[in-house]
Design a protein around this motif. Sequence first.
Motif, PDB file in Angstrom:
ATOM      1  N   ASP A  54       0.922  -1.237   0.011  1.00  9.46           N
ATOM      2  CA  ASP A  54      -0.207   0.091   0.025  1.00  9.46           C
ATOM      3  C   ASP A  54       0.863   1.223   0.067  1.00  9.46           C
ATOM      4  N   ILE A  55       0.355   2.397  -0.661  1.00 13.59           N
ATOM      5  CA  ILE A  55       1.194   3.567  -0.648  1.00 13.59           C
ATOM      6  C   ILE A  55       0.218   4.745  -0.195  1.00 13.59           C
ATOM      7  N   LEU A  56       1.007   5.779   0.270  1.00 17.80           N
ATOM      8  CA  LEU A  56       0.436   6.894   0.919  1.00 17.80           C
ATOM      9  C   LEU A  56       1.130   8.103   0.585  1.00 17.80           C
ATOM     10  N   ALA A  57       0.551   9.090  -0.009  1.00 21.48           N
ATOM     11  CA  ALA A  57       1.330  10.439   0.110  1.00 21.48           C
ATOM     12  C   ALA A  57       1.033  11.156   0.988  1.00 21.48           C
ATOM     13  N   ASP A  58       1.959  12.019   1.818  1.00 19.10           N
ATOM     14  CA  ASP A  58       1.690  12.603   2.762  1.00 19.10           C
ATOM     15  C   ASP A  58       0.715  14.026   2.653  1.00 19.10           C
ATOM     16  N   PRO A  59      -0.441  14.031   3.160  1.00 19.03           N
ATOM     17  CA  PRO A  59      -1.322  15.235   2.730  1.00 19.03           C
ATOM     18  C   PRO A  59      -0.969  16.380   2.811  1.00 19.03           C
ATOM     19  N   VAL A  91       6.441  10.104   0.590  1.00 19.18           N
ATOM     20  CA  VAL A  91       5.484   8.997   0.231  1.00 19.18           C
ATOM     21  C   VAL A  91       5.923   7.557   1.377  1.00 19.18           C
ATOM     22  N   TYR A  92       4.744   7.180   1.808  1.00 22.17           N
ATOM     23  CA  TYR A  92       5.020   5.891   2.621  1.00 22.17           C
ATOM     24  C   TYR A  92       4.637   4.637   1.974  1.00 22.17           C
ATOM     25  N   ALA A  93       5.207   3.667   2.063  1.00 17.93           N
ATOM     26  CA  ALA A  93       5.014   2.306   1.344  1.00 17.93           C
ATOM     27  C   ALA A  93       5.119   1.134   2.319  1.00 17.93           C
ATOM     28  N   THR A  94       3.902   0.505   2.428  1.00 16.94           N
ATOM     29  CA  THR A  94       4.209  -0.701   3.281  1.00 16.94           C
ATOM     30  C   THR A  94       4.434  -1.829   2.413  1.00 16.94           C
ATOM     31  N   MET A 106      -0.315  -3.800   6.819  1.00 20.23           N
ATOM     32  CA  MET A 106      -0.704  -3.817   5.516  1.00 20.23           C
ATOM     33  C   MET A 106      -1.104  -2.493   4.936  1.00 20.23           C
ATOM     34  N   LEU A 107      -2.198  -2.286   5.338  1.00 18.62           N
ATOM     35  CA  LEU A 107      -2.734  -0.750   4.863  1.00 18.62           C
ATOM     36  C   LEU A 107      -2.245   0.252   5.849  1.00 18.62           C
ATOM     37  N   ILE A 108      -2.125   1.663   5.073  1.00 16.98           N
ATOM     38  CA  ILE A 108      -1.746   2.793   5.791  1.00 16.98           C
ATOM     39  C   ILE A 108      -2.744   3.964   5.416  1.00 16.98           C
ATOM     40  N   ALA A 109      -3.065   4.947   6.251  1.00 17.44           N
ATOM     41  CA  ALA A 109      -3.831   6.190   5.776  1.00 17.44           C
ATOM     42  C   ALA A 109      -3.164   7.162   6.817  1.00 17.44           C
ATOM     43  N   ALA A 110      -3.956   8.422   6.680  1.00 18.14           N
ATOM     44  CA  ALA A 110      -3.606   9.617   7.402  1.00 18.14           C
ATOM     45  C   ALA A 110      -4.871  10.357   7.743  1.00 18.14           C
ATOM     46  N   ASN A 111      -4.508  10.806   9.298  1.00 18.31           N
ATOM     47  CA  ASN A 111      -5.732  11.686   9.527  1.00 18.31           C
ATOM     48  C   ASN A 111      -5.800  12.964   9.370  1.00 18.31           C
ATOM     49  N   SER A 112      -6.677  13.917   9.705  1.00 20.11           N
ATOM     50  CA  SER A 112      -6.605  15.252   9.639  1.00 20.11           C
ATOM     51  C   SER A 112      -5.255  16.093  10.008  1.00 20.11           C
ATOM     52  N   LEU A 113      -4.689  15.649  11.093  1.00 18.82           N
ATOM     53  CA  LEU A 113      -3.443  16.006  11.599  1.00 18.82           C
ATOM     54  C   LEU A 113      -2.012  15.563  10.985  1.00 18.82           C
ATOM     55  N   GLY A 114      -2.598  14.738   9.936  1.00 16.07           N
ATOM     56  CA  GLY A 114      -1.333  13.967   9.213  1.00 16.07           C
ATOM     57  C   GLY A 114      -0.773  12.847  10.038  1.00 16.07           C
ATOM     58  N   LEU A 115      -1.293  12.446  11.138  1.00 16.90           N
ATOM     59  CA  LEU A 115      -0.734  11.228  11.774  1.00 16.90           C
ATOM     60  C   LEU A 115      -1.242   9.995  10.996  1.00 16.90           C
ATOM     61  N   LEU A 116      -0.363   9.102  11.059  1.00 19.74           N
ATOM     62  CA  LEU A 116      -0.614   7.897  10.440  1.00 19.74           C
ATOM     63  C   LEU A 116      -1.349   6.916  11.220  1.00 19.74           C
ATOM     64  N   VAL A 117      -2.209   5.911  10.589  1.00 18.83           N
ATOM     65  CA  VAL A 117      -3.016   4.828  11.019  1.00 18.83           C
ATOM     66  C   VAL A 117      -2.785   3.783   9.989  1.00 18.83           C
ATOM     67  N   GLY A 118      -2.646   2.446  10.622  1.00 17.72           N
ATOM     68  CA  GLY A 118      -2.671   1.458   9.881  1.00 17.72           C
ATOM     69  C   GLY A 118      -3.247   0.154  10.456  1.00 17.72           C
ATOM     70  N   LEU A 170      -9.160   0.585   3.955  1.00 17.85           N
ATOM     71  CA  LEU A 170      -8.907   1.478   5.016  1.00 17.85           C
ATOM     72  C   LEU A 170      -8.903   2.911   4.744  1.00 17.85           C
ATOM     73  N   THR A 171      -9.620   3.637   5.285  1.00 22.73           N
ATOM     74  CA  THR A 171      -9.843   5.066   5.020  1.00 22.73           C
ATOM     75  C   THR A 171      -9.952   5.904   6.303  1.00 22.73           C
ATOM     76  N   ILE A 172      -9.971   7.148   6.444  1.00 20.15           N
ATOM     77  CA  ILE A 172     -10.336   7.811   7.727  1.00 20.15           C
ATOM     78  C   ILE A 172     -11.182   9.082   7.091  1.00 20.15           C
ATOM     79  N   THR A 173     -12.368   9.243   7.838  1.00 21.36           N
ATOM     80  CA  THR A 173     -13.259   9.931   7.495  1.00 21.36           C
ATOM     81  C   THR A 173     -12.740  11.715   7.818  1.00 21.36           C
ATOM     82  N   PRO A 174     -13.542  12.835   7.263  1.00 18.41           N
ATOM     83  CA  PRO A 174     -13.204  14.147   7.650  1.00 18.41           C
ATOM     84  C   PRO A 174     -13.195  14.219   9.135  1.00 18.41           C
ATOM     85  N   GLY A 175     -13.817  13.336   9.873  1.00 19.12           N
ATOM     86  CA  GLY A 175     -14.215  13.559  11.053  1.00 19.12           C
ATOM     87  C   GLY A 175     -13.134  12.680  11.990  1.00 19.12           C
ATOM     88  N   ASP A 176     -12.157  12.162  11.227  1.00 24.64           N
ATOM     89  CA  ASP A 176     -11.317  11.219  11.707  1.00 24.64           C
ATOM     90  C   ASP A 176     -11.861   9.944  12.375  1.00 24.64           C
TER      91      ASP A 176
END
Length: 299
Positions: A183-188, A194-197, A222-234, A263-269
């Motif tokens: 999985d890849i994630l571009a920092d918001p 860029v992160y790659a698991t 396996m999967l990675i996402a970022a919340n509204s503060l730019g902190l990572l969740v996986g 995996l996703t994170i909503t605007p409300g985190d």
Amino acid sequence: MPFTTAVPRRRLAAFAALALTVPLLAGCALIRSEDPDHDPQVALEHIHGLASDPETGGLLIASHGGIYRLDALTPSAEVTGPVAGNDFDAMGFTAVAGSLYASGHPGPNSPEHFGAQNLGLIRSDDNARTWTNIAFTGEADFHDLALSESNPSRIYANNYGIVYRSDDGGRTWNDGVGVDARDILADPNDSDTVYATAPEGVYVSHDGAETFELDEGAPRMMLIAANSLGLLVGTSFDGTLVYQLPSGEWTTGGEYTGGVQALTITPGDEIVIADQRGISLTSDFGVTWEPLFRPEPHV
């Protein structure tokens, strides 16, 4: 040391040859097909991606049989789809700056301009009702796409162990770099990061995916996402959520069960995951889960 596997110059076509802490409830969402020829129960058993729906506050669900919509983040929400009757295999699904991006394969009812075999890169600016071909129509099948909110013209695409970058919205691409990314994630906030698991851990690039280094402090996931503060969740390999604290340290959240498909994170985190049993939401890093959708078994 930097991870800098060299990749010869070539066209992309060469690479295209919750056990939940509370139980899931069956039938927790009303399903209404927009096309009687499609069985949403079947399509939604294989989910490729999730994104918040800006029109309803619910979810867009990218599946093996098109894009579906969950109209609210509640167990009583209605699921409809596929949007516009378009039953394509929507892989690499991601949303940024009001646009949707996807790859994958056309379906029986896909528009003719989708081409054959592989979609390449496509984009929608009207919430999945219509799509535009961007690049590599008929050639590439990107399993993962990532864009940064800070620079939506910068696109990263993962294809068969190669991460490619475009700086102009997909018109031209670099040669790519080899990394066994799941999985890849571009920092918001920083499109160069860029992160790659990967099986051995999380790689990070700070130079636009020219090189990657293993982050020794990050857990394997396996999967990675970022919340509204730019902190990572996986989602970790041992069935738990993992997440970053404001200090940058990692900690472990609650458990889920089964292979996580999206995996996703909503605007409300809120954190939303999809596994083989359905879609569930947590507001407390997995301590408790709320079931949103569960497909019924079919024969």
